[in-house]
Motif scaffolding. Structure first.
Motif, PDB file in Angstrom:
ATOM      1  N   PRO A   1      -0.746   3.142  18.281  1.00  0.00           N
ATOM      2  CA  PRO A   1      -2.024   2.415  18.084  1.00  0.00           C
ATOM      3  C   PRO A   1      -1.852   0.906  18.013  1.00  0.00           C
ATOM      4  O   PRO A   1      -2.256   0.246  17.042  1.00  0.00           O
ATOM      5  N   VAL A   2      -1.257   0.316  19.054  1.00  0.00           N
ATOM      6  CA  VAL A   2      -1.098  -1.144  19.078  1.00  0.00           C
ATOM      7  C   VAL A   2      -2.458  -1.834  19.189  1.00  0.00           C
ATOM      8  O   VAL A   2      -2.635  -2.979  18.762  1.00  0.00           O
ATOM      9  N   ALA A   3      -3.449  -1.139  19.770  1.00  0.00           N
ATOM     10  CA  ALA A   3      -4.774  -1.746  19.939  1.00  0.00           C
ATOM     11  C   ALA A   3      -5.435  -2.103  18.615  1.00  0.00           C
ATOM     12  O   ALA A   3      -6.400  -2.878  18.604  1.00  0.00           O
ATOM     13  N   MET A   4      -4.919  -1.583  17.505  1.00  0.00           N
ATOM     14  CA  MET A   4      -5.500  -1.932  16.199  1.00  0.00           C
ATOM     15  C   MET A   4      -5.394  -3.432  15.940  1.00  0.00           C
ATOM     16  O   MET A   4      -6.322  -4.050  15.390  1.00  0.00           O
ATOM     17  N   SER A   5      -4.273  -4.042  16.328  1.00  0.00           N
ATOM     18  CA  SER A   5      -4.118  -5.489  16.140  1.00  0.00           C
ATOM     19  C   SER A   5      -5.119  -6.254  17.002  1.00  0.00           C
ATOM     20  O   SER A   5      -5.667  -7.277  16.581  1.00  0.00           O
ATOM     21  N   ALA A   6      -5.415  -5.771  18.212  1.00  0.00           N
ATOM     22  CA  ALA A   6      -6.399  -6.415  19.066  1.00  0.00           C
ATOM     23  C   ALA A   6      -7.808  -6.311  18.482  1.00  0.00           C
ATOM     24  O   ALA A   6      -8.628  -7.237  18.612  1.00  0.00           O
ATOM     25  N   VAL A   7      -8.116  -5.180  17.841  1.00  0.00           N
ATOM     26  CA  VAL A   7      -9.424  -5.010  17.209  1.00  0.00           C
ATOM     27  C   VAL A   7      -9.608  -6.020  16.067  1.00  0.00           C
ATOM     28  O   VAL A   7     -10.669  -6.640  15.925  1.00  0.00           O
TER      29      VAL A   7
ATOM     30  N   MET B   1       4.163  -3.176  18.270  1.00  0.00           N
ATOM     31  CA  MET B   1       3.420  -3.137  17.014  1.00  0.00           C
ATOM     32  C   MET B   1       3.824  -4.294  16.100  1.00  0.00           C
ATOM     33  O   MET B   1       2.975  -4.926  15.444  1.00  0.00           O
ATOM     34  N   THR B   2       5.133  -4.585  16.046  1.00  0.00           N
ATOM     35  CA  THR B   2       5.611  -5.677  15.195  1.00  0.00           C
ATOM     36  C   THR B   2       5.084  -7.023  15.680  1.00  0.00           C
ATOM     37  O   THR B   2       4.624  -7.858  14.885  1.00  0.00           O
ATOM     38  N   LEU B   3       5.126  -7.244  17.000  1.00  0.00           N
ATOM     39  CA  LEU B   3       4.619  -8.503  17.540  1.00  0.00           C
ATOM     40  C   LEU B   3       3.114  -8.641  17.323  1.00  0.00           C
ATOM     41  O   LEU B   3       2.618  -9.731  16.994  1.00  0.00           O
ATOM     42  N   GLY B   4       2.365  -7.560  17.516  1.00  0.00           N
ATOM     43  CA  GLY B   4       0.927  -7.605  17.306  1.00  0.00           C
ATOM     44  C   GLY B   4       0.570  -7.916  15.868  1.00  0.00           C
ATOM     45  O   GLY B   4      -0.344  -8.712  15.589  1.00  0.00           O
ATOM     46  N   ALA B   5       1.289  -7.287  14.922  1.00  0.00           N
ATOM     47  CA  ALA B   5       1.016  -7.559  13.509  1.00  0.00           C
ATOM     48  C   ALA B   5       1.419  -8.980  13.134  1.00  0.00           C
ATOM     49  O   ALA B   5       0.716  -9.658  12.360  1.00  0.00           O
TER      50      ALA B   5
ATOM     51  N   LEU C   1      -2.545  -8.966   5.201  1.00  0.00           N
ATOM     52  CA  LEU C   1      -3.314  -8.149   6.137  1.00  0.00           C
ATOM     53  C   LEU C   1      -2.452  -7.686   7.307  1.00  0.00           C
ATOM     54  O   LEU C   1      -2.529  -6.521   7.731  1.00  0.00           O
ATOM     55  N   ALA C   2      -1.609  -8.573   7.846  1.00  0.00           N
ATOM     56  CA  ALA C   2      -0.739  -8.205   8.957  1.00  0.00           C
ATOM     57  C   ALA C   2       0.240  -7.115   8.549  1.00  0.00           C
ATOM     58  O   ALA C   2       0.512  -6.170   9.319  1.00  0.00           O
ATOM     59  N   THR C   3       0.756  -7.201   7.338  1.00  0.00           N
ATOM     60  CA  THR C   3       1.673  -6.149   6.846  1.00  0.00           C
ATOM     61  C   THR C   3       0.948  -4.817   6.734  1.00  0.00           C
ATOM     62  O   THR C   3       1.495  -3.765   7.113  1.00  0.00           O
ATOM     63  N   ALA C   4      -0.293  -4.853   6.204  1.00  0.00           N
ATOM     64  CA  ALA C   4      -1.049  -3.606   6.074  1.00  0.00           C
ATOM     65  C   ALA C   4      -1.367  -3.009   7.443  1.00  0.00           C
ATOM     66  O   ALA C   4      -1.273  -1.780   7.640  1.00  0.00           O
ATOM     67  N   VAL C   5      -1.702  -3.850   8.417  1.00  0.00           N
ATOM     68  CA  VAL C   5      -1.980  -3.358   9.765  1.00  0.00           C
ATOM     69  C   VAL C   5      -0.726  -2.764  10.384  1.00  0.00           C
ATOM     70  O   VAL C   5      -0.777  -1.719  11.054  1.00  0.00           O
ATOM     71  N   LEU C   6       0.407  -3.410  10.171  1.00  0.00           N
ATOM     72  CA  LEU C   6       1.665  -2.885  10.709  1.00  0.00           C
ATOM     73  C   LEU C   6       1.985  -1.512  10.111  1.00  0.00           C
ATOM     74  O   LEU C   6       2.396  -0.586  10.825  1.00  0.00           O
ATOM     75  N   VAL C   7       1.762  -1.373   8.806  1.00  0.00           N
ATOM     76  CA  VAL C   7       2.012  -0.072   8.163  1.00  0.00           C
ATOM     77  C   VAL C   7       1.092   0.990   8.750  1.00  0.00           C
ATOM     78  O   VAL C   7       1.521   2.122   9.042  1.00  0.00           O
TER      79      VAL C   7
ATOM     80  N   ALA D   1       1.380 -11.589  15.038  1.00  0.00           N
ATOM     81  CA  ALA D   1       0.394 -12.532  15.578  1.00  0.00           C
ATOM     82  C   ALA D   1      -0.824 -12.658  14.679  1.00  0.00           C
ATOM     83  O   ALA D   1      -1.476 -13.713  14.640  1.00  0.00           O
ATOM     84  N   LEU D   2      -1.158 -11.611  13.931  1.00  0.00           N
ATOM     85  CA  LEU D   2      -2.350 -11.662  13.075  1.00  0.00           C
ATOM     86  C   LEU D   2      -2.211 -12.650  11.927  1.00  0.00           C
ATOM     87  O   LEU D   2      -3.217 -13.031  11.319  1.00  0.00           O
ATOM     88  N   VAL D   3      -0.987 -13.066  11.623  1.00  0.00           N
ATOM     89  CA  VAL D   3      -0.801 -14.048  10.550  1.00  0.00           C
ATOM     90  C   VAL D   3      -1.497 -15.360  10.907  1.00  0.00           C
ATOM     91  O   VAL D   3      -1.966 -16.088  10.028  1.00  0.00           O
ATOM     92  N   PHE D   4      -1.597 -15.658  12.199  1.00  0.00           N
ATOM     93  CA  PHE D   4      -2.169 -16.932  12.643  1.00  0.00           C
ATOM     94  C   PHE D   4      -3.568 -16.747  13.223  1.00  0.00           C
ATOM     95  O   PHE D   4      -4.028 -17.571  14.017  1.00  0.00           O
ATOM     96  N   ARG D   5      -4.260 -15.693  12.827  1.00  0.00           N
ATOM     97  CA  ARG D   5      -5.555 -15.394  13.424  1.00  0.00           C
ATOM     98  C   ARG D   5      -6.622 -16.421  13.065  1.00  0.00           C
ATOM     99  O   ARG D   5      -7.554 -16.650  13.842  1.00  0.00           O
ATOM    100  N   ARG D   6      -6.529 -17.078  11.916  1.00  0.00           N
ATOM    101  CA  ARG D   6      -7.530 -18.086  11.541  1.00  0.00           C
ATOM    102  C   ARG D   6      -7.296 -19.407  12.264  1.00  0.00           C
ATOM    103  O   ARG D   6      -8.237 -20.126  12.566  1.00  0.00           O
TER     104      ARG D   6
END
Length: 405
Positions: free
Chosen positions: A96-102, A59-63, A22-28, A65-70
Motif C-alpha cells: 500500500p505505497v499509495a497511502m503516502s500519495a493520499v 514505502m520508506t521513501l514515501g513515508a 505522522l510519517a512514522t505512523a504511515v510507514l507502520v 517524503a511526508l516529513v516535508f509535506r507542509r
C-alpha cells in the motif's frame, strides 16, 4: 486547557516534528498492510510474509517524503505519486505505497484553493488508477485498482473540506475583530463628541463670567476716585465672578479628564522666553540651528506665546526627523506691525510630512494658528529643504476682528 487543545498548540509550535510522527505512523500502517495478501477473488487471507525489498524501499521513501509535506506539498505529491505508480506496476502482491500519495494529496487540497484541488486531484486519480489498471499485474477491474481511485478521491475531498472550514473560521474571527474595532471606534467617537460638548459648555459659562468681570472692572476703574464705596462693591463682584468662573472651569475640566491623563502641570506654559532652552535641546541632539530674533522684547498674550513656542518646537522636530543628519535649521522671530512672524527653514533633503499624508505635526500647527486668527504657510523650498511660516496677531482678536474691550 484540554488535552486536545494542548496537542493542537504543540502541533502548531513544532510542525516538522508532528509531520515526522505522522510519517512514522504511515510507514507502520503501510508495512503492516503489506502483510495482507489476497489469495482468492472473494476472500482475503492473512499470511505472514516479508515485503519485497523494492516495496519496502518505496514505502520508506514515501513515508520520508511526508516529513516535508507542509514545506513543498506539490513536490511531495509528485514524489509519492511516482513511487505509487512504480509499486502499482511492479508489486505482486502490491504493497500500500499509495497511502503516502493520499496523505500528500490531502495536504495539497488543504493548503490550496478549490480549482487547484480539482485539477490536481483528478490528475492524481487518473494517473494512479490508470497505471494500476493498464500496467499492473491484476485485472483492470480488480478491487485494489478501484480502491486506489476511491482513496485518492477521499483524500482530495477531505483536504478541501478542511480548507473550507479553516477559511470559514478565519472569516468569522476577522468579522468578530472588525466588529470589536468598530465598537471601540464608535465608543471613542462618542467620548470625543461628549468632551467637545462639555468644552463648548465650558466656553459659554466661563465667557459669561469673564464678561461680568470685564464690566465690573470697568465700573471700578471709572468710579475709583469719586465713589470708592461703589468701586469696592464692583471689585467684590469681580472677585465673586472670578471665583465662580474658576469653580466652573475646575469642575468641567475634571469631567474632561480621564483616568490615564497626566496631572495638571504646576509650572507656567512655555513661551518664547524659553526659546534658547528649546534650541539648546535640539543642538544637544546634533541639529545645527541658527536663531535670529527681532521682536523688540514684545510681550505676547499667553495663548500667542504658547502657540509660537509649539510651532517652533514642532517644526524643529520635523527637521530632525525628516531633513537628514546633515541638515541645518534657521529660526527667526520678527515683529511686523500688529503681528509676530515665526519662520523655520531647513536645507535638508528628506521628505517632510504633509497635511494630506497623515502627519499630525503640521495639522496641529494649523489648528493652533487658526484658533488665534493667524495664518500658516508650509511647503518645500526651491532648491531643497522645507519652510514653515506662521503669522500670529500680537493682540487676540474676536471672530469679527474687534478688540474685546
Amino acid at each position: 486547557m484540554s488535552t486536545l487543545a494542548r496537542a493542537r498548540c504543540q502541533a502548531k509550535a513544532h510542525p516538522l516534528a508532528m509531520d515526522a510522527v505522522l510519517a512514522t505512523a504511515v510507514l507502520v500502517c503501510m508495512v503492516a498492510g503489506s502483510f495482507v495478501e489476497p489469495r482468492h477473488r472473494d476472500s482475503v487471507s492473512w499470511v505472514l510474509r516479508t515485503p519485497d525489498p523494492l516495496s519496502l524501499l518505496l514505502m520508506t521513501l514515501g513515508a520520508a517524503a511526508l516529513v516535508f509535506r507542509r514545506r513543498a506539498p506539490m513536490t511531495v505529491l509528485a514524489l509519492t505519486g511516482a513511487l505509487s505508480v512504480i509499486e502499482s506496476v511492479t508489486g505482486d502482491p502490491r504493497a500500500p505505497v499509495a497511502m503516502s500519495a493520499v496523505i500528500a494529496l490531502y495536504t495539497v487540497a488543504s493548503t490550496t484553493d478549490r480549482p487547484t484541488t480539482w485539477r490536481v486531484g483528478l490528475l492524481t486519480m487518473t494517473v494512479l488508477t490508470g497505471a494500476a489498471m493498464a500496467a499492473g499485474p491484476l485485472p483492470w477491474y480488480a478491487q485494489e485498482n478501484l480502491g486506489i481511485f476511491a482513496w485518492t478521491g477521499i483524500g482530495a475531498t477531505a483536504g478541501d473540506a478542511v480548507r473550507s472550514r479553516r477559511a470559514f473560521v478565519q472569516a468569522i474571527r476577522e468579522r468578530a475583530e472588525k466588529a470589536e474595532r468598530t465598537r471601540e471606534e464608535e465608543a471613542r467617537r462618542r467620548v470625543a463628541e461628549e468632551r467637545l460638548r462639555i468644552a463648548r459648555d465650558l466656553h459659554d459659562v466661563v465667557a459669561h463670567h469673564i464678561a461680568l468681570v470685564n464690566v465690573q472692572a470697568g465700573v471700578a476703574a471709572h468710579v475709583m476716585d469719586k465713589r470708592p464705596d461703589q468701586a469696592k462693591e464692583a471689585l467684590g463682584h469681580v472677585r465673586e465672578a472670578s471665583r465662580s468662573a474658576l469653580n466652573e472651569l475646575r469642575a468641567t475640566v475634571g469631567l474632561l479628564r480621564q483616568s490615564g491623563d497626566p496631572e495638571a502641570p504646576t509650572e507656567p506654559a512655555p513661551g518664547l522666553d524659553r526659546l534658547d532652552e528649546l534650541t539648546g535641546t535640539f543642538r544637544s541632539a546634533g541639529l545645527h540651528i541658527e536663531v535670529a530674533r527681532a521682536d523688540q522684547g514684545t510681550s505676547l498674550p499667553a495663548a500667542v506665546d504658547l502657540a509660537a513656542y509649539r510651532i517652533i518646537q514642532e517644526a524643529l522636530t520635523n527637521v530632525q526627523k525628516h531633513a537628514g543628519p546633515q541638515a541645518k535649521a534657521e529660526v527667526s522671530v520678527v515683529r511686523v506691525g500688529p503681528n509676530i512672524e515665526i519662520t523655520v527653514l531647513d536645507d535638508g533633503s528628506g521628505e517632510h510630512e504633509t497635511q494630506d499624508g497623515g502627519g499630525h505635526g503640521l495639522l496641529g500647527m494649523r489648528e493652533r494658528v487658526t484658533a488665534l486668527r493667524g495664518t500658516l504657510t508650509t511647503g518645500p523650498r526651491y532648491g531643497g529643504g522645507f519652510r514653515v511660516h506662521a503669522i500670529l496677531p500680537v493682540k487676540n482678536r474676536t471672530p469679527t476682528g474687534e478688540d474685546p474691550a
